[in-house]
Design a protein around this motif. Sequence first.
Motif, PDB file in Angstrom:
ATOM      1  N   GLY A  28      66.100  14.253 -38.043  1.00  0.00           N
ATOM      2  CA  GLY A  28      67.204  14.031 -37.137  1.00  0.00           C
ATOM      3  C   GLY A  28      66.824  14.321 -35.701  1.00  0.00           C
ATOM      4  N   ALA A  29      65.550  14.136 -35.372  1.00  0.00           N
ATOM      5  CA  ALA A  29      65.074  14.423 -34.018  1.00  0.00           C
ATOM      6  C   ALA A  29      65.654  13.431 -33.018  1.00  0.00           C
ATOM      7  N   ARG A  30      65.839  13.885 -31.800  1.00  0.00           N
ATOM      8  CA  ARG A  30      66.142  12.961 -30.709  1.00  0.00           C
ATOM      9  C   ARG A  30      64.884  12.146 -30.438  1.00  0.00           C
ATOM     10  N   ILE A  31      65.040  10.906 -29.991  1.00  0.00           N
ATOM     11  CA  ILE A  31      63.884  10.055 -29.759  1.00  0.00           C
ATOM     12  C   ILE A  31      62.975  10.669 -28.702  1.00  0.00           C
ATOM     13  N   SER A  32      63.545  11.333 -27.693  1.00  0.00           N
ATOM     14  CA  SER A  32      62.730  11.976 -26.661  1.00  0.00           C
ATOM     15  C   SER A  32      61.909  13.121 -27.240  1.00  0.00           C
TER      16      SER A  32
ATOM     17  N   GLN B  42      72.411  24.100 -36.645  1.00  0.00           N
ATOM     18  CA  GLN B  42      71.049  24.593 -36.408  1.00  0.00           C
ATOM     19  C   GLN B  42      70.014  23.519 -36.692  1.00  0.00           C
ATOM     20  N   ILE B  43      70.207  22.750 -37.737  1.00  0.00           N
ATOM     21  CA  ILE B  43      69.245  21.696 -38.086  1.00  0.00           C
ATOM     22  C   ILE B  43      69.205  20.625 -37.004  1.00  0.00           C
ATOM     23  N   LEU B  44      70.375  20.267 -36.459  1.00  0.00           N
ATOM     24  CA  LEU B  44      70.429  19.243 -35.408  1.00  0.00           C
ATOM     25  C   LEU B  44      70.166  19.814 -34.018  1.00  0.00           C
ATOM     26  N   ARG B  45      70.028  21.148 -33.935  1.00  0.00           N
ATOM     27  CA  ARG B  45      69.705  21.824 -32.677  1.00  0.00           C
ATOM     28  C   ARG B  45      70.763  21.594 -31.615  1.00  0.00           C
ATOM     29  N   HIS B  46      72.037  21.629 -32.044  1.00  0.00           N
ATOM     30  CA  HIS B  46      73.129  21.562 -31.082  1.00  0.00           C
ATOM     31  C   HIS B  46      73.227  22.874 -30.314  1.00  0.00           C
TER      32      HIS B  46
ATOM     33  N   THR C 169      63.629  23.662 -34.083  1.00  0.00           N
ATOM     34  CA  THR C 169      62.679  23.364 -35.155  1.00  0.00           C
ATOM     35  C   THR C 169      63.015  22.039 -35.812  1.00  0.00           C
ATOM     36  N   LEU C 170      62.003  21.182 -35.973  1.00  0.00           N
ATOM     37  CA  LEU C 170      62.127  19.963 -36.762  1.00  0.00           C
ATOM     38  C   LEU C 170      61.540  20.227 -38.138  1.00  0.00           C
ATOM     39  N   PHE C 171      62.231  19.793 -39.170  1.00  0.00           N
ATOM     40  CA  PHE C 171      61.756  19.987 -40.534  1.00  0.00           C
ATOM     41  C   PHE C 171      61.193  18.676 -41.066  1.00  0.00           C
ATOM     42  N   ILE C 172      59.945  18.715 -41.522  1.00  0.00           N
ATOM     43  CA  ILE C 172      59.250  17.523 -41.995  1.00  0.00           C
ATOM     44  C   ILE C 172      59.217  17.538 -43.517  1.00  0.00           C
TER      45      ILE C 172
ATOM     46  N   SER D 272      75.772  24.692 -29.768  1.00  0.00           N
ATOM     47  CA  SER D 272      76.588  25.644 -30.507  1.00  0.00           C
ATOM     48  C   SER D 272      77.239  24.922 -31.674  1.00  0.00           C
ATOM     49  N   VAL D 273      77.786  25.689 -32.597  1.00  0.00           N
ATOM     50  CA  VAL D 273      78.451  25.083 -33.752  1.00  0.00           C
ATOM     51  C   VAL D 273      79.695  24.331 -33.323  1.00  0.00           C
ATOM     52  N   GLU D 274      80.281  24.700 -32.171  1.00  0.00           N
ATOM     53  CA  GLU D 274      81.462  23.987 -31.689  1.00  0.00           C
ATOM     54  C   GLU D 274      81.132  22.549 -31.315  1.00  0.00           C
ATOM     55  N   VAL D 275      79.916  22.313 -30.821  1.00  0.00           N
ATOM     56  CA  VAL D 275      79.498  20.943 -30.529  1.00  0.00           C
ATOM     57  C   VAL D 275      79.448  20.135 -31.815  1.00  0.00           C
ATOM     58  N   THR D 276      78.866  20.727 -32.860  1.00  0.00           N
ATOM     59  CA  THR D 276      78.805  20.049 -34.163  1.00  0.00           C
ATOM     60  C   THR D 276      80.201  19.799 -34.695  1.00  0.00           C
ATOM     61  N   ARG D 277      81.064  20.800 -34.562  1.00  0.00           N
ATOM     62  CA  ARG D 277      82.423  20.663 -35.075  1.00  0.00           C
ATOM     63  C   ARG D 277      83.167  19.533 -34.370  1.00  0.00           C
ATOM     64  N   SER D 278      82.951  19.394 -33.056  1.00  0.00           N
ATOM     65  CA  SER D 278      83.669  18.362 -32.318  1.00  0.00           C
ATOM     66  C   SER D 278      83.223  16.967 -32.746  1.00  0.00           C
ATOM     67  N   PHE D 279      81.935  16.805 -33.058  1.00  0.00           N
ATOM     68  CA  PHE D 279      81.431  15.492 -33.446  1.00  0.00           C
ATOM     69  C   PHE D 279      81.796  15.127 -34.880  1.00  0.00           C
ATOM     70  N   TYR D 280      81.821  16.120 -35.755  1.00  0.00           N
ATOM     71  CA  TYR D 280      82.017  15.833 -37.176  1.00  0.00           C
ATOM     72  C   TYR D 280      83.341  16.353 -37.707  1.00  0.00           C
ATOM     73  N   ALA D 281      84.284  16.628 -36.786  1.00  0.00           N
ATOM     74  CA  ALA D 281      85.576  17.187 -37.207  1.00  0.00           C
ATOM     75  C   ALA D 281      86.308  16.244 -38.142  1.00  0.00           C
ATOM     76  N   SER D 282      86.317  14.948 -37.829  1.00  0.00           N
ATOM     77  CA  SER D 282      87.051  13.999 -38.671  1.00  0.00           C
ATOM     78  C   SER D 282      86.437  13.919 -40.053  1.00  0.00           C
ATOM     79  N   TYR D 283      85.096  13.997 -40.113  1.00  0.00           N
ATOM     80  CA  TYR D 283      84.453  13.972 -41.416  1.00  0.00           C
ATOM     81  C   TYR D 283      84.779  15.236 -42.195  1.00  0.00           C
TER      82      TYR D 283
END
Length: 383
Positions: free
Chosen positions: A210-214, A345-349, A245-248, A351-362
């Motif tokens: 799930g790495a950013r392309i950059s 943590q896996i997506l390296r956001h 950390t990126l996990f391979i 904070s968890v609030e950033v993750t929550r805002s993006f995936y709240a509907s899910y």
Amino acid sequence: MDKEQATFNLSEQPLTPTTPIREAGAIWLARLASAGLDDDDDDELDERTRERQRHHARPTIASYETALRIFVRWAERNGRECLGDLQVADLVAYARALRKRSYDLSQRAAAQTDSRRERLSERTVHAYVRPLFGFLALADSQGAISFRVAAARPEVSRVLPRLPDPVAPTPPDLRRLVRFYDKPQGEERERQMLTRLRNAALLHLLFSSGARISEALGLDVGDVARDRRILPRVIVRGKGRREGTLFIRRHAEQALQRYLAARNWPAAREPLFVAFDPRTGGGRLSRISGWRIVTGAANALADRLVWEGKADEAELLRQVTPHTFRHFVGYHLLNEGVSLAEVSQILRHRSVEVTRSFYASYADVQLQEVHDQFSADPWPDEE
């Protein structure tokens, strides 16, 4: 004096009510550009010092500079030359003006009728206003403005357009796409083989981590390999130079192994993903080329799916970008029951609030399923 030292010296200049707004803006931008030059990791640093030393990505600083330049131009046209001239009402008026302006903020555009101008989008208005609070917070901390930023923020927010909450789009299933470059499509010359193996390694890395392309394109060979073995974890610096950390996983390890073996295991300092065309051969792969690798595979696979009668799935694939892999990783992990904190943590956001805002509907859909499965039902009617 080198450029870095000059930037640092400018950032040290104090702000007063008589400081011209244009000059104050240059000082603020210099502070952002020089952030992190002090490597002191003392845990006792106060919050203001930590913010000052926080890294900002270059594109972020460039966007802040654009926003500040537009504000300075507006302020000077309205007789606000120095920091002490600014009032809360000016910020409110500026926000209202942005909602009525066009993409061309020149004097000629101001003379045109509203019917001839294309309005700024709601997100663009926010993007131009948001950096001002950081700029004014610096002035506020040094007593250079006559109001508190904390009091001005809600006043300005009232006149800004309302934005919908950010939501990650539901991604298509990428498990077939990630293998698009794995097998040759006929006879290959050496350069064609290297290009295909590189493309396969890039897709597998994005799918695995799930790495950013950059982040992916910024890796060197030594970041992912030691003694001709692929590492299971890779340290990267993401947005704002935050370390993560990126996990391979095994499939990505195999793709990277094949790719680097075909390159005869280049030196650790060499870029991981390089261009193989004659003009730029050996140089680090550009962001545009990385996008083309992903979108080219997605569109080619979509064409196949159309022939298979899967038009809806094909349409989703045509919208795939490198960032879609991040959304797929996030959705898949949540679907498997991984907590939001762990996904964050896996997506390296940040904070968890950033993750929550993006995936709240899910998360709401997931909670609905849990609720339906485990909630109690009333006793059946007795006969």
